[in-house]
Enzyme design. Structure first.
Site, short mmCIF file in Angstrom:
data_model
loop_
_atom_site.label_atom_id
_atom_site.label_comp_id
_atom_site.label_asym_id
_atom_site.label_seq_id
_atom_site.Cartn_x
_atom_site.Cartn_y
_atom_site.Cartn_z
CG ASP A 9 -37.64 -22.58 38.85
OD1 ASP A 9 -37.64 -23.47 37.97
OD2 ASP A 9 -36.99 -21.52 38.73
CB ILE A 11 -34.40 -25.29 38.45
CG1 ILE A 11 -32.90 -25.59 38.28
CG2 ILE A 11 -34.62 -24.25 39.55
CD1 ILE A 11 -32.08 -24.39 37.84
CB SER A 12 -36.51 -26.21 43.33
OG SER A 12 -36.54 -26.64 44.67
N PRO A 13 -35.05 -29.38 43.29
CG PRO A 13 -33.12 -30.19 44.35
CD PRO A 13 -33.61 -29.08 43.46
#
Length: 214
Positions: A9, A11-13
């Site tokens: 995803d 959004i995940s660093p």
């Protein structure tokens, strides 16, 4: 040749870090990779978890940790101006370039770097429109087909035991997180440890924690 399903995803660093480090982690090995966008929020909800950014103390640690990991591993990463943000537009845009739920490495790289480099607002409408023009999707990003592909990928990930991103599945074995890449490489390289009891039986023991329903 081994095959890897890489669930991510944007959004995940940690997904960004793992994506950037993956070529190094797989160097010298013969394998194929399918990049499959999933909705992390739905995965967390399924397992009854909060995201790291929903726990204030963990949010502070997570952001410092990912910036340190980038520094320590030579991976360019900057926090976007706001985080967490709504990743659905990026996920649907990515899948609008796909027919089967897998996206190219180039598409994944373009979106991840758009989010995790530059320190700008990831969800800015003008930036998203420019990104869409760059990627030249096959269809409207908000169409039902993209929504269905995202749900299918997310359901598939859950069936494989995925509980967070990035996650890698090889021959039914699940590896999680940026720091799981070394373990993934060892497995792909044929380390005999994975055929022994420490893998197979590690979780085969009772838990003394009481269920919240009991």
């Amino acid at each position: 040749m081994k095959h890897i399903d890489f669930y991510l995803d944007f959004i995940s660093p940690y997904a960004h870090l793992a994506f950037e480090h993956l070529p190094q982690a797989l160097e010298g090995l013969s394998c194929s990779v399918a990049y499959k966008p999933v909705l992390l929020g739905a995965i967390l909800k399924h397992h009854g978890q909060l995201g790291p950014a929903e726990i204030p103390a963990k949010r502070s640690w997570t952001y410092r940790h990912v910036l340190w990991l980038g520094h320590a591993n030579g991976i360019h990463i900057e926090m976007p101006a706001s985080h967490p943000y709504n990743p659905l537009p990026h996920l649907r845009l990515a899948l609008s370039t796909s027919d089967d739920g897998s996206i190219s490495r180039l598409v994944a790289e373009t979106i991840l770097r758009n989010v995790w480099r530059g320190g700008e607002e990831a969800g800015d409408a003008a930036r998203l429109a420019a990104l869409a023009a760059q990627l030249e999707p096959k269809r409207d990003m908000n169409g039902d087909e993209n929504k269905a592909l995202l749900k299918r990928n997310t359901d598939e990930a859950l069936q494989a035991g995925v509980f967070g991103t990035p996650a890698f599945v090889v021959d039914g074995r699940l590896f999680w997180g940026f720091d799981g890449l070394a373990m993934l490489r060892a497995c792909l390289a044929g380390d005999a440890w994975f055929d022994g009891p420490q893998w197979a039986a590690a979780d085969q023991r009772p838990s003394l924690l009481r269920s919240s329903k009991s």
